[in-house]
Scaffold this motif. Structure first.
Motif, short mmCIF file in Angstrom:
data_model
loop_
_atom_site.label_atom_id
_atom_site.label_comp_id
_atom_site.label_asym_id
_atom_site.label_seq_id
_atom_site.Cartn_x
_atom_site.Cartn_y
_atom_site.Cartn_z
N LEU A 27 0.86 -1.19 0.00
CA LEU A 27 0.00 0.00 0.00
C LEU A 27 0.89 1.23 0.00
CD1 LEU A 27 -2.68 1.60 0.40
CD2 LEU A 27 -2.36 1.26 2.87
N GLN A 28 0.68 2.10 -0.97
CA GLN A 28 1.36 3.39 -1.00
C GLN A 28 0.40 4.44 -0.46
OE1 GLN A 28 4.53 3.79 -1.72
NE2 GLN A 28 4.85 1.66 -2.37
N VAL A 29 0.69 4.96 0.70
CA VAL A 29 -0.19 5.95 1.33
C VAL A 29 0.14 7.34 0.81
CG1 VAL A 29 -0.99 6.92 3.51
CG2 VAL A 29 -0.34 4.52 3.40
N ASP A 30 -0.85 8.01 0.27
CA ASP A 30 -0.67 9.35 -0.25
C ASP A 30 -0.42 10.32 0.91
OD1 ASP A 30 -1.13 11.28 -2.68
OD2 ASP A 30 -2.28 12.12 -1.00
N ARG A 31 0.67 11.06 0.84
CA ARG A 31 1.05 11.94 1.95
C ARG A 31 0.07 13.10 2.13
NH1 ARG A 31 7.60 12.41 2.64
NH2 ARG A 31 8.04 10.17 2.61
N ARG A 32 -0.51 13.57 1.03
CA ARG A 32 -1.48 14.66 1.17
C ARG A 32 -2.75 14.17 1.85
NH1 ARG A 32 -1.57 16.73 -4.95
NH2 ARG A 32 -1.48 14.46 -5.19
N ARG A 33 -3.19 12.96 1.50
CA ARG A 33 -4.34 12.39 2.20
C ARG A 33 -4.02 12.18 3.67
NH1 ARG A 33 -8.88 9.11 1.11
NH2 ARG A 33 -8.45 9.21 -1.12
N ALA A 34 -2.82 11.67 3.94
CA ALA A 34 -2.41 11.45 5.33
C ALA A 34 -2.43 12.76 6.11
CB ALA A 34 -1.03 10.82 5.37
N ALA A 35 -1.94 13.83 5.51
CA ALA A 35 -1.92 15.12 6.20
C ALA A 35 -3.34 15.61 6.47
CB ALA A 35 -1.15 16.14 5.37
N ARG A 36 -4.23 15.44 5.50
CA ARG A 36 -5.63 15.86 5.70
C ARG A 36 -6.28 15.11 6.84
NH1 ARG A 36 -5.91 15.48 0.02
NH2 ARG A 36 -7.14 13.56 0.21
N ASN A 37 -5.89 13.85 7.02
CA ASN A 37 -6.49 13.01 8.05
C ASN A 37 -5.67 12.97 9.34
OD1 ASN A 37 -8.85 12.10 6.64
ND2 ASN A 37 -7.52 10.82 5.37
N HIS A 38 -4.72 13.90 9.47
CA HIS A 38 -3.93 14.04 10.70
C HIS A 38 -3.10 12.79 11.01
CE1 HIS A 38 -6.32 17.63 11.27
NE2 HIS A 38 -7.42 16.91 11.24
N LEU A 39 -2.64 12.10 9.97
CA LEU A 39 -1.79 10.93 10.17
C LEU A 39 -0.34 11.38 10.22
CD1 LEU A 39 -3.62 8.36 7.85
CD2 LEU A 39 -4.00 8.88 10.27
N VAL A 40 0.02 12.00 11.32
CA VAL A 40 1.31 12.66 11.46
C VAL A 40 2.46 11.68 11.60
CG1 VAL A 40 0.27 14.72 12.50
CG2 VAL A 40 0.99 12.83 13.97
N SER A 41 2.17 10.42 11.90
CA SER A 41 3.23 9.44 12.13
C SER A 41 3.68 8.72 10.87
CB SER A 41 2.77 8.39 13.16
OG SER A 41 2.69 8.96 14.45
N LEU A 42 3.08 9.05 9.74
CA LEU A 42 3.45 8.37 8.51
C LEU A 42 4.94 8.54 8.21
CD1 LEU A 42 2.74 6.82 5.92
CD2 LEU A 42 2.14 9.02 4.88
N VAL A 43 5.44 9.75 8.40
CA VAL A 43 6.85 10.01 8.11
C VAL A 43 7.64 10.36 9.36
CG1 VAL A 43 6.42 10.70 5.74
CG2 VAL A 43 6.32 12.42 7.55
N GLY A 44 6.98 10.55 10.49
CA GLY A 44 7.68 10.87 11.73
C GLY A 44 8.05 12.34 11.80
#
Length: 255
Positions: A27-44
């Motif tokens: 799974l390639q998680v889109d960083r912009r989607r992650a940012a919109r959803n407050h997934l701050v730990s994706l990249v640390g």
């Protein structure tokens, strides 16, 4: 409360565990989607500091007790348990010595697939009832993290979550993939009996409470109910706004 981890089979052999993980689709998680959803730990980084702190305390508790299966629940909807479960998963996934599985067991209102941008109609409920393999309903992020999602609401969810089939499925996943940590997002405790039905399969639980939404009475009742089924590791207070944003990511505090 439970004082020992739920019984289950031993881990699989290294020669079978590694290929099982590698066989999971990526799974390639889109960083912009992650940012919109407050997934701050994706990249640390600095934004994930609070989540990483919760991760460290969680791992210490699990190691001390020999626990693996962790439920994440809340008193009521809207407390942020999905966000916490995903962030904890990404935080754990950045540690090369951990194998982590995060599963959406909120079968009444699953949200993980939407937040991660997963188009596939995965059915973790079918894994739990023994009609589909885990490998067909999970995606891998990197080498040490996998997400198992549920694409839509499931009928008779409480009966499935409480069933012997569900426990057998969890044991099979543990045996085949030998995860260090298994995180299961559950429905809110006070909204239905689903969480209580599944907590008996868990080694321990984290409770997520929203500072602007949940009353002390609700949190206390939720904690008592969860403690009647498994070990409560702590309460994560979400949506705190008393820190200046410049001081860091202020959404999560453990108590």
């Amino acid at each position: 409360p439970a004082s020992a981890p739920a019984s289950g089979p031993g881990p699989g052999q290294p020669e079978t565990v590694a290929p099982a993980w590698q066989a999971l689709p990526m799974l390639q998680v889109d960083r912009r989607r992650a940012a919109r959803n407050h997934l701050v730990s994706l990249v640390g980084g600095d934004g994930a500091a609070e989540i990483d702190g919760i991760r460290t305390r969680l791992l210490q508790h699990l190691a001390a007790k020999g626990f693996r299966k962790v439920a994440i629940t809340s008193p009521t909807p809207g407390a942020g348990k999905t966000t916490l479960a995903l962030n904890l998963g990404f935080s754990l996934g950045r540690q090369s010595d951990q194998r982590t599985i995060v599963a959406d067991a909120d079968l009444r209102r699953p949200q993980m697939a939407k937040m991660l941008g997963i188009p596939a109609r995965h059915c973790f409920d079918r894994v739990l009832d023994g009609t589909a393999p885990f490998a067909d309903n999970a995606l891998r992020v990197g080498d040490h993290l996998a997400f198992a999602t549920t694409h839509g609401p499931v009928r008779n969810s409480a009966e499935l979550l409480q069933s012997r089939r569900a426990r057998t499925a969890l044991d099979a996943i543990q045996c085949a993939y030998d995860p260090t940590v298994m995180l299961f997002e559950l429905p809110p405790v006070l909204a239905s009996d689903d969480a209580m039905a599944f907590l008996g399969h868990m080694d321990c639980a984290l409770i997520v409470a929203a500072a602007e939404r949940n009353s002390t009475k609700e949190v206390d009742r939720c904690e008592r109910d969860v403690a009647s089924q498994t070990t409560v590791l702590g309460v994560v207070l979400n949506r705190c706004r008393y820190m200046d944003p410049a001081d860091g990511y202020a959404d999560y505090y453990s108590g």
